[in-house]
Design a protein around this motif. Structure first.
Motif, PDB file in Angstrom:
ATOM      1  N   LEU A  70     -54.482  -4.123  58.245  1.00  0.00           N
ATOM      2  CA  LEU A  70     -54.801  -3.717  59.610  1.00  0.00           C
ATOM      3  C   LEU A  70     -54.978  -2.211  59.715  1.00  0.00           C
ATOM      4  O   LEU A  70     -55.882  -1.721  60.404  1.00  0.00           O
ATOM      5  CB  LEU A  70     -53.689  -4.182  60.558  1.00  0.00           C
ATOM      6  CG  LEU A  70     -53.577  -5.695  60.757  1.00  0.00           C
ATOM      7  CD1 LEU A  70     -52.326  -6.035  61.554  1.00  0.00           C
ATOM      8  CD2 LEU A  70     -54.811  -6.252  61.464  1.00  0.00           C
ATOM      9  N   LEU A  71     -54.145  -1.450  59.031  1.00  0.00           N
ATOM     10  CA  LEU A  71     -54.212   0.005  59.117  1.00  0.00           C
ATOM     11  C   LEU A  71     -55.442   0.581  58.421  1.00  0.00           C
ATOM     12  O   LEU A  71     -55.825   1.721  58.689  1.00  0.00           O
ATOM     13  CB  LEU A  71     -52.943   0.632  58.522  1.00  0.00           C
ATOM     14  CG  LEU A  71     -51.652   0.376  59.292  1.00  0.00           C
ATOM     15  CD1 LEU A  71     -50.467   0.994  58.562  1.00  0.00           C
ATOM     16  CD2 LEU A  71     -51.743   0.927  60.708  1.00  0.00           C
ATOM     17  N   SER A  72     -56.049  -0.203  57.535  1.00  0.00           N
ATOM     18  CA  SER A  72     -57.224   0.298  56.809  1.00  0.00           C
ATOM     19  C   SER A  72     -58.535  -0.262  57.340  1.00  0.00           C
ATOM     20  O   SER A  72     -59.599   0.141  56.870  1.00  0.00           O
ATOM     21  CB  SER A  72     -57.099  -0.054  55.319  1.00  0.00           C
ATOM     22  OG  SER A  72     -57.110  -1.468  55.127  1.00  0.00           O
ATOM     23  N   SER A  73     -58.502  -1.171  58.309  1.00  0.00           N
ATOM     24  CA  SER A  73     -59.723  -1.808  58.816  1.00  0.00           C
ATOM     25  C   SER A  73     -59.720  -1.795  60.343  1.00  0.00           C
ATOM     26  O   SER A  73     -59.115  -2.665  60.971  1.00  0.00           O
ATOM     27  CB  SER A  73     -59.828  -3.247  58.301  1.00  0.00           C
ATOM     28  OG  SER A  73     -60.955  -3.895  58.874  1.00  0.00           O
ATOM     29  N   PRO A  74     -60.397  -0.828  60.967  1.00  0.00           N
ATOM     30  CA  PRO A  74     -60.398  -0.776  62.435  1.00  0.00           C
ATOM     31  C   PRO A  74     -61.037  -1.991  63.094  1.00  0.00           C
ATOM     32  O   PRO A  74     -60.581  -2.436  64.144  1.00  0.00           O
ATOM     33  CB  PRO A  74     -61.175   0.504  62.746  1.00  0.00           C
ATOM     34  CG  PRO A  74     -61.917   0.841  61.502  1.00  0.00           C
ATOM     35  CD  PRO A  74     -61.107   0.311  60.371  1.00  0.00           C
ATOM     36  N   LEU A  75     -62.089  -2.554  62.482  1.00  0.00           N
ATOM     37  CA  LEU A  75     -62.739  -3.716  63.085  1.00  0.00           C
ATOM     38  C   LEU A  75     -61.797  -4.923  63.079  1.00  0.00           C
ATOM     39  O   LEU A  75     -61.659  -5.613  64.105  1.00  0.00           O
ATOM     40  CB  LEU A  75     -64.032  -4.055  62.341  1.00  0.00           C
ATOM     41  CG  LEU A  75     -64.796  -5.277  62.881  1.00  0.00           C
ATOM     42  CD1 LEU A  75     -65.200  -5.066  64.336  1.00  0.00           C
ATOM     43  CD2 LEU A  75     -66.028  -5.561  62.013  1.00  0.00           C
ATOM     44  N   PHE A  76     -61.159  -5.194  61.960  1.00  0.00           N
ATOM     45  CA  PHE A  76     -60.209  -6.294  61.860  1.00  0.00           C
ATOM     46  C   PHE A  76     -59.080  -6.110  62.868  1.00  0.00           C
ATOM     47  O   PHE A  76     -58.702  -7.041  63.594  1.00  0.00           O
ATOM     48  CB  PHE A  76     -59.667  -6.372  60.437  1.00  0.00           C
ATOM     49  CG  PHE A  76     -58.658  -7.465  60.199  1.00  0.00           C
ATOM     50  CD1 PHE A  76     -58.712  -8.666  60.891  1.00  0.00           C
ATOM     51  CD2 PHE A  76     -57.641  -7.283  59.268  1.00  0.00           C
ATOM     52  CE1 PHE A  76     -57.780  -9.672  60.659  1.00  0.00           C
ATOM     53  CE2 PHE A  76     -56.708  -8.274  59.035  1.00  0.00           C
ATOM     54  CZ  PHE A  76     -56.776  -9.467  59.739  1.00  0.00           C
ATOM     55  N   MET A 125     -54.852   1.632  69.446  1.00  0.00           N
ATOM     56  CA  MET A 125     -56.072   1.782  68.647  1.00  0.00           C
ATOM     57  C   MET A 125     -56.559   3.224  68.636  1.00  0.00           C
ATOM     58  O   MET A 125     -57.049   3.718  67.604  1.00  0.00           O
ATOM     59  CB  MET A 125     -57.161   0.865  69.202  1.00  0.00           C
ATOM     60  CG  MET A 125     -56.967  -0.602  68.894  1.00  0.00           C
ATOM     61  SD  MET A 125     -57.088  -0.992  67.129  1.00  0.00           S
ATOM     62  CE  MET A 125     -58.789  -0.532  66.785  1.00  0.00           C
ATOM     63  N   ALA A 126     -56.426   3.916  69.760  1.00  0.00           N
ATOM     64  CA  ALA A 126     -56.844   5.321  69.816  1.00  0.00           C
ATOM     65  C   ALA A 126     -55.983   6.187  68.897  1.00  0.00           C
ATOM     66  O   ALA A 126     -56.489   7.100  68.227  1.00  0.00           O
ATOM     67  CB  ALA A 126     -56.766   5.831  71.253  1.00  0.00           C
ATOM     68  N   GLY A 130     -58.828   6.559  66.581  1.00  0.00           N
ATOM     69  CA  GLY A 130     -59.622   7.477  67.366  1.00  0.00           C
ATOM     70  C   GLY A 130     -59.958   6.935  68.746  1.00  0.00           C
ATOM     71  O   GLY A 130     -59.844   5.735  69.013  1.00  0.00           O
ATOM     72  N   PRO A 131     -60.404   7.827  69.642  1.00  0.00           N
ATOM     73  CA  PRO A 131     -60.628   7.432  71.037  1.00  0.00           C
ATOM     74  C   PRO A 131     -61.719   6.401  71.245  1.00  0.00           C
ATOM     75  O   PRO A 131     -61.641   5.585  72.170  1.00  0.00           O
ATOM     76  CB  PRO A 131     -60.977   8.762  71.724  1.00  0.00           C
ATOM     77  CG  PRO A 131     -61.433   9.667  70.622  1.00  0.00           C
ATOM     78  CD  PRO A 131     -60.658   9.262  69.416  1.00  0.00           C
ATOM     79  N   TRP A 132     -62.768   6.427  70.426  1.00  0.00           N
ATOM     80  CA  TRP A 132     -63.854   5.459  70.622  1.00  0.00           C
ATOM     81  C   TRP A 132     -63.386   4.039  70.332  1.00  0.00           C
ATOM     82  O   TRP A 132     -63.701   3.107  71.077  1.00  0.00           O
ATOM     83  CB  TRP A 132     -65.058   5.813  69.755  1.00  0.00           C
ATOM     84  CG  TRP A 132     -65.763   7.055  70.210  1.00  0.00           C
ATOM     85  CD1 TRP A 132     -65.819   8.268  69.582  1.00  0.00           C
ATOM     86  CD2 TRP A 132     -66.506   7.210  71.425  1.00  0.00           C
ATOM     87  NE1 TRP A 132     -66.542   9.177  70.311  1.00  0.00           N
ATOM     88  CE2 TRP A 132     -66.980   8.552  71.452  1.00  0.00           C
ATOM     89  CE3 TRP A 132     -66.812   6.370  72.492  1.00  0.00           C
ATOM     90  CZ2 TRP A 132     -67.752   9.047  72.513  1.00  0.00           C
ATOM     91  CZ3 TRP A 132     -67.566   6.863  73.545  1.00  0.00           C
ATOM     92  CH2 TRP A 132     -68.025   8.179  73.552  1.00  0.00           C
ATOM     93  N   TRP A 133     -62.641   3.866  69.248  1.00  0.00           N
ATOM     94  CA  TRP A 133     -62.088   2.543  68.952  1.00  0.00           C
ATOM     95  C   TRP A 133     -61.090   2.127  70.033  1.00  0.00           C
ATOM     96  O   TRP A 133     -61.049   0.967  70.441  1.00  0.00           O
ATOM     97  CB  TRP A 133     -61.399   2.549  67.589  1.00  0.00           C
ATOM     98  CG  TRP A 133     -62.323   2.369  66.448  1.00  0.00           C
ATOM     99  CD1 TRP A 133     -62.726   3.314  65.541  1.00  0.00           C
ATOM    100  CD2 TRP A 133     -63.006   1.167  66.071  1.00  0.00           C
ATOM    101  NE1 TRP A 133     -63.598   2.787  64.633  1.00  0.00           N
ATOM    102  CE2 TRP A 133     -63.790   1.460  64.930  1.00  0.00           C
ATOM    103  CE3 TRP A 133     -63.030  -0.126  66.582  1.00  0.00           C
ATOM    104  CZ2 TRP A 133     -64.578   0.508  64.290  1.00  0.00           C
ATOM    105  CZ3 TRP A 133     -63.819  -1.084  65.948  1.00  0.00           C
ATOM    106  CH2 TRP A 133     -64.575  -0.772  64.821  1.00  0.00           C
ATOM    107  N   GLY A 134     -60.282   3.070  70.514  1.00  0.00           N
ATOM    108  CA  GLY A 134     -59.322   2.747  71.551  1.00  0.00           C
ATOM    109  C   GLY A 134     -59.989   2.316  72.843  1.00  0.00           C
ATOM    110  O   GLY A 134     -59.595   1.320  73.458  1.00  0.00           O
ATOM    111  N   THR A 135     -61.034   3.043  73.252  1.00  0.00           N
ATOM    112  CA  THR A 135     -61.740   2.702  74.493  1.00  0.00           C
ATOM    113  C   THR A 135     -62.433   1.347  74.379  1.00  0.00           C
ATOM    114  O   THR A 135     -62.331   0.501  75.278  1.00  0.00           O
ATOM    115  CB  THR A 135     -62.777   3.788  74.821  1.00  0.00           C
ATOM    116  OG1 THR A 135     -62.122   5.052  74.959  1.00  0.00           O
ATOM    117  CG2 THR A 135     -63.506   3.461  76.114  1.00  0.00           C
ATOM    118  N   ALA A 136     -63.142   1.129  73.263  1.00  0.00           N
ATOM    119  CA  ALA A 136     -63.874  -0.128  73.089  1.00  0.00           C
ATOM    120  C   ALA A 136     -62.927  -1.320  73.034  1.00  0.00           C
ATOM    121  O   ALA A 136     -63.186  -2.364  73.649  1.00  0.00           O
ATOM    122  CB  ALA A 136     -64.719  -0.063  71.819  1.00  0.00           C
ATOM    123  N   THR A 137     -61.817  -1.178  72.325  1.00  0.00           N
ATOM    124  CA  THR A 137     -60.870  -2.285  72.205  1.00  0.00           C
ATOM    125  C   THR A 137     -60.197  -2.580  73.535  1.00  0.00           C
ATOM    126  O   THR A 137     -60.056  -3.746  73.935  1.00  0.00           O
ATOM    127  CB  THR A 137     -59.808  -1.963  71.145  1.00  0.00           C
ATOM    128  OG1 THR A 137     -60.446  -1.659  69.903  1.00  0.00           O
ATOM    129  CG2 THR A 137     -58.869  -3.141  70.947  1.00  0.00           C
TER     130      THR A 137
END
Length: 267
Positions: A70-76, A125-126, A130-137
């Motif tokens: 999980l820590l190495s795969s933001p999409l997963f 997630m942010a 990072g913030p983009w992954w946090g916002t999208a999730t």
């Protein structure tokens, strides 16, 4: 035939789905339980190598494999977070957590119930990616629970997941939205989650830090690179990439990379 008897199978299916947290729960549980074994087998080699690594990890450390993935795969991580968030919300909604009254207080409460958990998921997630992954999730998690909120708020479902009225030929916009939301959740669980999970399992990187240690081979200490399995005192128990066995290392330093070999799709 009465409405109650005609819709009994439908009510039972809806009750079971809500009680289990929504569509795709079976795929989600299979991914969480099985994929760490796939990760180990591909990274170190199957058969005896994977068995030796699992033995060296000890049962208490087995969850570390999933955490490392999980820590190495933001999409997963993002997809799993969205689906778990939805499952938890569906479960508590089936227990009566979503108010059906149409007052402002009930509306604000429903909004808060639908937003607090996605906000927390987005923050985590942010921090990690990072913030983009946090916002999208966070936005996706919030959106994929609105259909549940609509059905319980309008009385289309009641506690236990029971439908309040039979299906109609023409549906309202809220019912259409709820159907689309359920389809999107099923797509995430049945297609996107397995793809993201297998990509993480077969990417050729270690789930734990790679460490450069001194390993006693019987002829003095020799440098070796290990996949860290556990910490023992001042040393490390790890899988030796050179000797393909579990060894004890001392004077260890963390390597700059976690790449063990090329990913499966490049071999």
């Amino acid at each position: 035939m009465s409405d109650g008897s005609a819709s009994a199978p439908v009510r039972e299916r809806e009750r079971e789905r809500d009680a289990r947290g929504g569509p795709g729960h079976t795929v989600l549980m299979a991914a969480v339980l099985a994929l760490p074994a796939v990760k180990i087998a591909y990274t170190v080699g199957g058969g005896e190598a994977a068995t030796e690594v699992l033995t060296g990890l000890e049962p208490g450390n087995w969850p570390d494999v999933l955490i490392g993935m999980l820590l190495s795969s933001p999409l997963f991580t993002a997809v799993l977070s969205v689906l778990v968030s939805r499952m938890v919300f569906a479960y508590f909604a089936a227990k009566g957590a979503v108010p059906r009254a149409r007052s402002w207080a009930a509306t604000l409460r429903a909004l808060a119930l639908a937003s607090v958990n996605p906000l927390a998921v987005g923050i985590v997630m942010a921090v990690l990616f990072g913030p983009w992954w946090g916002t999208a999730t966070g936005l996706t998690a919030c959106l994929l629970r609105q259909g549940i909120t609509i059905e319980y708020r309008t009385g289309r479902r009641g506690p236990g997941g029971r439908r309040r009225h039979p299906a109609r030929a023409s549906r309202t916009w809220g019912e259409r939205f709820a159907g689309a939301e359920q389809g999107a959740a099923l797509l995430l669980a049945a297609l996107v989650l397995p793809v993201a999970a297998f990509a993480s399992a077969l990417d050729g990187t270690s789930w734990a830090p790679l460490v450069d240690c001194a390993v006693d081979t019987g002829h003095g200490g020799a440098p070796d690179r290990l996949i860290e399995l556990a910490r023992k005192g001042s040393g490390v128990v790890g899988w030796s990439l050179a000797h393909h066995e579990v060894v004890n290392g001392t004077a260890c330093s963390v390597a700059e990379t976690r790449v063990v070999h090329p990913p499966w799709w490049e071999r």
